[in-house]
Design an enzyme around this catalytic site. Structure first.
Site, short mmCIF file in Angstrom:
data_model
loop_
_atom_site.label_atom_id
_atom_site.label_comp_id
_atom_site.label_asym_id
_atom_site.label_seq_id
_atom_site.Cartn_x
_atom_site.Cartn_y
_atom_site.Cartn_z
CG ASP A 146 -1.97 -1.09 1.18
OD1 ASP A 146 -2.35 -1.48 0.06
OD2 ASP A 146 -2.40 -1.55 2.26
CG ASP A 160 -6.81 -1.65 -1.13
OD1 ASP A 160 -6.83 -2.86 -1.41
OD2 ASP A 160 -5.96 -1.14 -0.38
#
Length: 201
Positions: A146, A160
């Site tokens: 991330d 996501d």
């Protein structure tokens, strides 16, 4: 003087597909649309993760808009937006099942909007699965990369929001009566009952 186009299978009517034939041609087209959208999402997700790992340092944020929006590299063992950490292998199996289910639905897909939503979910799920299978610490337990932080929201990647937006789109389509294997909205039960009564008169 031009002759009249004969009726029947040898005439012009034979060149125009019936409703059944037209609907039969839709699933392959919708599957191609689904896979194209998934490929775009997957490519963006993989490329951005590779760049994030190459240029960002763990624990060191790079400002985009002050402290509100930053590039922040983290390794996530949980689900989207860092949820359910500690259940990596379970999430991997769930994501694998989702991918298989989408491929099954794709073979019967008629709605282009469902193709869009499922394509976003498929691309996002596969993007994070690549990390689960091929990144440290081990296959099925790999941590997802991330890199984007916005305010108080957990750090996330391209996959996501793609999964979340795709899922929201499918929920909205279901609420408003759009099925994945039919053209247009499904008729309400009372409309169908009324139509049957009218036909019986």
């Amino acid at each position: 003087m031009m002759g009249r186009v004969p009726d029947g299978p040898t005439g012009l009517a034979a060149l125009v597909p019936s409703v059944e034939e037209a609907q039969a041609m839709l699933p392959p087209r919708r599957l191609r649309l689904l896979l194209s959208i998934a490929a775009v999402v997957l490519t963006l997700d993989i490329v951005t993760k590779v760049l994030a790992v190459k240029f960002l340092l763990p624990g060191k944020s790079v400002s985009i808009i002050g402290d509100t929006v930053t590039w922040t590299l983290v390794r996530n063992s949980g689900a989207a937006f860092s949820m359910a950490t500690g259940y990596t292998w379970v999430l991997t199996l769930i994501a694998t099942g989702v991918v298989i289910g989408i491929f099954w639905m794709g073979r019967r897909l008629v709605s282009s909007w469902w193709a869009l939503g499922l394509g976003m979910i498929l691309g996002g799920a596969m993007g994070n699965l690549v990390d689960r299978f091929f990144r440290a610490p081990a296959p099925l337990r790999g941590h997802v990369v991330d890199f984007l932080s916005i305010g108080w929201w957990p750090v996330f990647n391209v996959a996501d929001p793609s999964v979340v937006v795709g899922a929201i789109l499918l929920v909205v389509l279901s609420i408003f009566g759009f099925d994945f294997d039919t053209v247009g909205r499904r008729k309400a039960e009372f409309d169908i009952a009324g139509q049957r009564k009218a036909e019986q008169r």
